[in-house]
Design a protein around this motif. Sequence first.
Motif, PDB file in Angstrom:
ATOM      1  N   HIS A 146      48.548  33.494  60.432  1.00 49.72           N
ATOM      2  CA  HIS A 146      47.778  32.648  61.329  1.00 49.72           C
ATOM      3  C   HIS A 146      48.442  32.497  62.691  1.00 49.72           C
ATOM      4  CE1 HIS A 146      45.449  32.002  57.829  1.00 49.72           C
ATOM      5  NE2 HIS A 146      46.237  31.106  57.269  1.00 49.72           N
ATOM      6  N   TRP A 147      49.629  31.892  62.719  1.00 50.40           N
ATOM      7  CA  TRP A 147      50.319  31.659  63.984  1.00 50.40           C
ATOM      8  C   TRP A 147      51.815  31.615  63.712  1.00 50.40           C
ATOM      9  CZ3 TRP A 147      46.376  28.384  62.283  1.00 50.40           C
ATOM     10  CH2 TRP A 147      46.791  27.365  61.412  1.00 50.40           C
ATOM     11  N   VAL A 185      42.971  33.599  67.145  1.00 44.40           N
ATOM     12  CA  VAL A 185      43.873  32.469  67.334  1.00 44.40           C
ATOM     13  C   VAL A 185      44.361  32.504  68.774  1.00 44.40           C
ATOM     14  CG1 VAL A 185      46.033  31.369  66.613  1.00 44.40           C
ATOM     15  CG2 VAL A 185      44.620  32.554  64.914  1.00 44.40           C
ATOM     16  N   ASP A 188      43.366  22.685  59.942  1.00 38.26           N
ATOM     17  CA  ASP A 188      44.522  23.567  60.054  1.00 38.26           C
ATOM     18  C   ASP A 188      45.740  22.801  60.557  1.00 38.26           C
ATOM     19  OD1 ASP A 188      42.649  25.402  59.378  1.00 38.26           O
ATOM     20  OD2 ASP A 188      42.677  26.506  61.269  1.00 38.26           O
ATOM     21  N   CYS A 212      47.835  23.698  62.836  1.00 38.94           N
ATOM     22  CA  CYS A 212      48.260  24.465  64.008  1.00 38.94           C
ATOM     23  C   CYS A 212      49.320  23.701  64.807  1.00 38.94           C
ATOM     24  CB  CYS A 212      47.081  24.745  64.931  1.00 38.94           C
ATOM     25  SG  CYS A 212      45.689  25.600  64.185  1.00 38.94           S
ATOM     26  N   ALA A 226      41.036  23.366  65.521  1.00 33.77           N
ATOM     27  CA  ALA A 226      41.040  23.379  64.059  1.00 33.77           C
ATOM     28  C   ALA A 226      41.934  22.310  63.449  1.00 33.77           C
ATOM     29  CB  ALA A 226      41.478  24.759  63.560  1.00 33.77           C
ATOM     30  N   ARG A 235      41.406  27.761  67.757  1.00 34.89           N
ATOM     31  CA  ARG A 235      40.843  28.881  67.021  1.00 34.89           C
ATOM     32  C   ARG A 235      39.543  29.368  67.653  1.00 34.89           C
ATOM     33  NH1 ARG A 235      42.797  29.055  61.799  1.00 34.89           N
ATOM     34  NH2 ARG A 235      41.954  31.173  61.876  1.00 34.89           N
ATOM     35  N   ASP A 272      37.907  36.895  63.776  1.00 37.45           N
ATOM     36  CA  ASP A 272      38.661  35.644  63.743  1.00 37.45           C
ATOM     37  C   ASP A 272      39.777  35.726  64.776  1.00 37.45           C
ATOM     38  OD1 ASP A 272      39.330  33.087  62.723  1.00 37.45           O
ATOM     39  OD2 ASP A 272      40.946  33.983  61.562  1.00 37.45           O
TER      40      ASP A 272
END
Length: 315
Positions: free
Chosen positions: A286-287, A267, A199, A201, A246, A207, A265
Amino acid sequence: MRRLKIGVNQALGAVGYQLVRTDTLGRFNGFFEPVPSSTVSPDSRSAAMQPRRLTLLPAANTAPAMCTAHAPKFDPQKTPSQLADKIVEFQQNGVTVISTNPEKAATFRETESFDRDVSNRHSAWDWAGNSVAPYTTDLLTGIPSPALLDYLHGLFSGGDFDSFFRSVLGCPAKVANVRLVRSPPHETDGVGPQEWHSDGCPSGVIRGVLYLCDVDKQTGPFQYRDSAGKEHTVLGKTGDLLVFDATRLMHRGSPPSHKTRSAIDLVFMPRLPGEDMKLMVVGMNHWPADPFFVKLPKERAADHNVTTGRAVSLY
């Protein structure tokens, strides 16, 4: 716009600078104090609505201080913790499994609704996320119930998890996203989270996956590759929380072959001193691009444009 911002930052970074919002810098340095709305004059409100100023700073060519691979190593002798062995394991390997309440997890497996596909109904320019159109039929998602959110808020606000996040991130954490994910058994190759990937991130974002069922080799277990490229398979029990970096690890949730996998799931990202613990629900996003100035994207109604990948509105 997001590509433009990335390009500007990369260009500045190449010559040794970074662009930072002035109020972000102030909050890091402890100079930013929110003013109660009742004491703010109309003229002040108007000024506050103006675009935020930017500050150009020298950027040292070093790893980010909040990158978990470079975080100060935890010493269980100096800082006792119920999760000390998990903290050490995470810092060494970038992944660990923490047991939580299996009865609660089993209950939520039966009561939560996995009634959505993976179309991104919260698509927004300032959030990293999946495309508007669904990319697979092998995954089902869902929006967590208030009861589940209350349970998770209490779980992650507890002292054990507070010490865990403070040790692996160097600060307390909040939950940037909570989403239900279910994968029935299938024979097709894994796509999306079920294919090997890492990922992108932001530094300090990690994660989590809370299993709502037992996960064996037939249920699509989590797999990752260590620094030597060796593959590892992580099995789990109902209620186990898998926490992993991740960005540091190549990983995947392997495709289930014979059993359905149900999970939550998660974050996790840093929260500022004095900021309350909170959980956000942003669907297939996701973020946020800027973790310290977060605008929650609104949910769009599902319509025919979802299948074509065209967003009616970003908010």
